[in-house]
Design an enzyme around this catalytic site. Sequence first.
Site, mmCIF file in Angstrom:
data_model
loop_
_atom_site.group_PDB
_atom_site.id
_atom_site.type_symbol
_atom_site.label_atom_id
_atom_site.label_comp_id
_atom_site.label_asym_id
_atom_site.label_seq_id
_atom_site.Cartn_x
_atom_site.Cartn_y
_atom_site.Cartn_z
ATOM 1 N N HIS A 307 -3.183 20.345 -10.789
ATOM 2 C CA HIS A 307 -2.770 18.941 -10.859
ATOM 3 C C HIS A 307 -3.311 18.208 -9.640
ATOM 4 O O HIS A 307 -3.388 18.771 -8.555
ATOM 5 C CB HIS A 307 -1.239 18.829 -10.875
ATOM 6 C CG HIS A 307 -0.748 17.502 -11.367
ATOM 7 N ND1 HIS A 307 -0.661 16.400 -10.555
ATOM 8 C CD2 HIS A 307 -0.359 17.106 -12.592
ATOM 9 C CE1 HIS A 307 -0.212 15.377 -11.269
ATOM 10 N NE2 HIS A 307 -0.029 15.775 -12.503
ATOM 11 N N ASP A 364 1.580 20.135 -19.191
ATOM 12 C CA ASP A 364 0.965 20.478 -20.481
ATOM 13 C C ASP A 364 1.009 21.957 -20.802
ATOM 14 O O ASP A 364 0.640 22.367 -21.910
ATOM 15 C CB ASP A 364 -0.503 19.999 -20.477
ATOM 16 C CG ASP A 364 -0.578 18.480 -20.443
ATOM 17 O OD1 ASP A 364 -1.289 17.925 -19.587
ATOM 18 O OD2 ASP A 364 0.122 17.847 -21.261
HETATM 19 C C1 SDX Z 1 -1.968 15.591 -16.762
HETATM 20 O O1 SDX Z 1 -2.349 12.593 -12.845
HETATM 21 C C2 SDX Z 1 -1.260 12.866 -13.533
HETATM 22 O O2 SDX Z 1 -0.159 12.568 -13.158
HETATM 23 C C3 SDX Z 1 -1.547 13.518 -14.872
HETATM 24 C C4 SDX Z 1 -0.338 14.013 -15.663
HETATM 25 C C5 SDX Z 1 0.534 12.844 -16.112
HETATM 26 O O3 SDX Z 1 1.726 13.061 -16.329
HETATM 27 O O4 SDX Z 1 -0.036 11.739 -16.340
HETATM 28 O O5 SDX Z 1 0.441 14.897 -14.884
HETATM 29 C C6 SDX Z 1 -0.770 14.723 -16.952
HETATM 30 O O6 SDX Z 1 -3.065 15.124 -16.953
HETATM 31 C C7 SDX Z 1 -1.781 16.998 -16.246
HETATM 32 C C8 SDX Z 1 -3.131 17.756 -16.040
HETATM 33 C C9 SDX Z 1 -3.595 18.304 -17.422
HETATM 34 N N1 SDX Z 1 -4.992 18.900 -17.250
HETATM 35 C C10 SDX Z 1 -5.184 20.210 -17.331
HETATM 36 O O7 SDX Z 1 -4.290 21.064 -17.407
HETATM 37 C C11 SDX Z 1 -6.671 20.597 -17.281
HETATM 38 C C12 SDX Z 1 -6.869 21.766 -16.307
HETATM 39 N N2 SDX Z 1 -6.671 21.264 -14.914
HETATM 40 C C13 SDX Z 1 -7.835 20.837 -14.206
HETATM 41 O O8 SDX Z 1 -8.879 20.282 -14.953
HETATM 42 C C14 SDX Z 1 -7.487 20.138 -12.891
HETATM 43 O O9 SDX Z 1 -6.553 20.904 -12.265
HETATM 44 C C15 SDX Z 1 -7.013 18.685 -12.925
HETATM 45 C C16 SDX Z 1 -7.930 17.806 -13.674
HETATM 46 C C17 SDX Z 1 -5.647 18.597 -13.519
HETATM 47 C C18 SDX Z 1 -6.934 18.204 -11.479
HETATM 48 O O10 SDX Z 1 -8.227 18.194 -11.000
HETATM 49 P P1 SDX Z 1 -8.585 17.748 -9.486
HETATM 50 O O11 SDX Z 1 -7.387 17.243 -8.783
HETATM 51 O O12 SDX Z 1 -9.799 16.865 -9.544
HETATM 52 O O13 SDX Z 1 -8.932 19.093 -8.785
HETATM 53 P P2 SDX Z 1 -10.310 19.862 -8.906
HETATM 54 O O14 SDX Z 1 -10.818 19.802 -10.311
HETATM 55 O O15 SDX Z 1 -11.211 19.355 -7.835
HETATM 56 O O16 SDX Z 1 -9.876 21.374 -8.606
HETATM 57 C C19 SDX Z 1 -9.757 21.847 -7.274
HETATM 58 C C20 SDX Z 1 -10.221 23.302 -7.368
HETATM 59 C C21 SDX Z 1 -11.637 23.463 -7.939
HETATM 60 O O17 SDX Z 1 -12.163 24.669 -7.433
HETATM 61 P P3 SDX Z 1 -13.170 24.623 -6.108
HETATM 62 O O18 SDX Z 1 -14.314 23.676 -6.488
HETATM 63 O O19 SDX Z 1 -12.318 24.081 -4.975
HETATM 64 O O20 SDX Z 1 -13.620 26.037 -5.912
HETATM 65 O O21 SDX Z 1 -9.363 24.036 -8.264
HETATM 66 C C22 SDX Z 1 -10.144 24.497 -9.367
HETATM 67 C C23 SDX Z 1 -11.403 23.668 -9.407
HETATM 68 O O22 SDX Z 1 -12.452 24.397 -10.022
HETATM 69 N N3 SDX Z 1 -9.312 24.279 -10.556
HETATM 70 C C24 SDX Z 1 -9.186 25.137 -11.566
HETATM 71 C C25 SDX Z 1 -8.278 24.535 -12.445
HETATM 72 N N4 SDX Z 1 -7.895 23.339 -11.961
HETATM 73 C C26 SDX Z 1 -8.550 23.188 -10.795
HETATM 74 N N5 SDX Z 1 -9.746 26.338 -11.794
HETATM 75 C C27 SDX Z 1 -9.386 26.946 -12.941
HETATM 76 N N6 SDX Z 1 -8.519 26.450 -13.858
HETATM 77 C C28 SDX Z 1 -7.950 25.235 -13.632
HETATM 78 N N7 SDX Z 1 -7.094 24.733 -14.514
#
Ligand code: SDX
Length: 428
Positions: A307, A364
Amino acid sequence: MSEKATITLEGKNFELPVITGTENEKAIDITKLRDLTGYITLDSGYKNTGATISQITYLDGETGILRYRGYPIEQLAEKSSFLEVAYLLIYGTLPTTDQFDDFSKKITRHTLIHEDMKRFYEAFPKKAHPMAVLASMLCTLSTFYPESQQTNRPWEEVETTVHRLLAKISTISAWAYKNSVGHPVVYPQNKYNYVENFLNMMFSMPTEQYEIDPVIVQALDKLLILHADHEQNCSASTVRMVGSSHANLYSSVSAGAIALWGPLHGGANQEVIEMLQKIQADGGNYKKWVEKAKDKNDSFKLMGFGHRVYKNFDPRAKIIKKACDDVLNKLGINDPILDLAKQLEEVALNDQYFVERKLYPNVDFYSGIIYKAIGIPTEMFTVMFAMGRLPGWIAQWKEMIAAKEPIGRPRQIYTGETERNYVPIAKR
Ligand code: SDX
């Protein structure tokens, strides 16, 4: 004396005001930065940038706090109802009995959609994703109420649009489902409450009346409460951005629905169930998929994990995880997908990759398991998220309009070609 931030640029010091919120969050106010220094800031994805000042929702990602208008989500999920929470988010206070009765009666009165809208459903392909239908229909509503397209209207007029949106989103959503399975639509019934009405429109058939189960009604009402707002998330920011151009409320929430559909945002709840089903079909080898999620060369992400703000447990995920057990037990359902989800969570929460990046289950991760137990098809999961989030979008739009915020128009840093002269094609 108000706090100041000092930055030094090219040997010169510049002072900028610091804003402190009621929960002691601090921001450097850069409203005058460019006028003062000629510089702008750059923050891809707005990870460090506040877009507005808001009084609607407070969340603390480090400690896993979420409050709507100051009320903890745990108390609202346990003691309130979705319509009462919708009132709270939009008006800022919990309603009195009279206020609530008036609000819910007005919403009940607006649940019908214009018969002409049925023709739009017939035009969609049967396999149209219900989020595409929902977003289209939300914007289409404005064509049936052209007065809603006028800007700067008094709140009393906008309030009718609020009632229409909250009422009609459940009819529009249920009819999208009915159309996708080739069943005749079911009309809303004023004898039902908000959630009962939706379930009846979703699952009743000309041949058989759906039997309203209070366990399911309560579970769905709780899920809608948990999704109702989440401060400046991607879709709420979209609603505020679109509304800042003075586009009408129907169009603004339609844009919000489209932003929510993305798999990184509200579309994740559908992706989670599809991911769990894929792992189940792969022999339940969840450790293999956790390794795939960690592999930089593999695009697979553990959907429902991570998140932007929560670097601790998403409080909503905790509540939904507990509700999963309650609802499935009460319905006598033993869904192996739930056990798989718990095993996946257990492994991830003890894996250095997830621990280092503070990746926890988000809203989710478990919600789809309850939707599935209720009988809601996977493709409708994000529609359920949108139904829950609608009052939040409305509250955010109302706050932005009331604050007379300027049209949103971010700056950029240009890194393209410097000036060059046109060369006729024969000479290239
Ligand atoms: C919602 O914003 C809100 O409030 C949203 C929400 C709401 O109520 O409106 O809470 C609802 O959208 C919840 C999120 C639902 N999405 C998912 O579950 C999709 C999977 N999650 C990711 O795509 C990610 O965690 C996000 C999009 C939710 C957040 O992304 P960020 O903040 O841009 O963080 P990032 O992608 O830069 O990740 C940081 C690191 C990265 O690795 P490094 O480059 O540092 O090595 O964490 C890794 C990412 O690759 N990472 C994951 C991961 N999520 C982040 N690796 C594996 N699996 C994951 N799910």
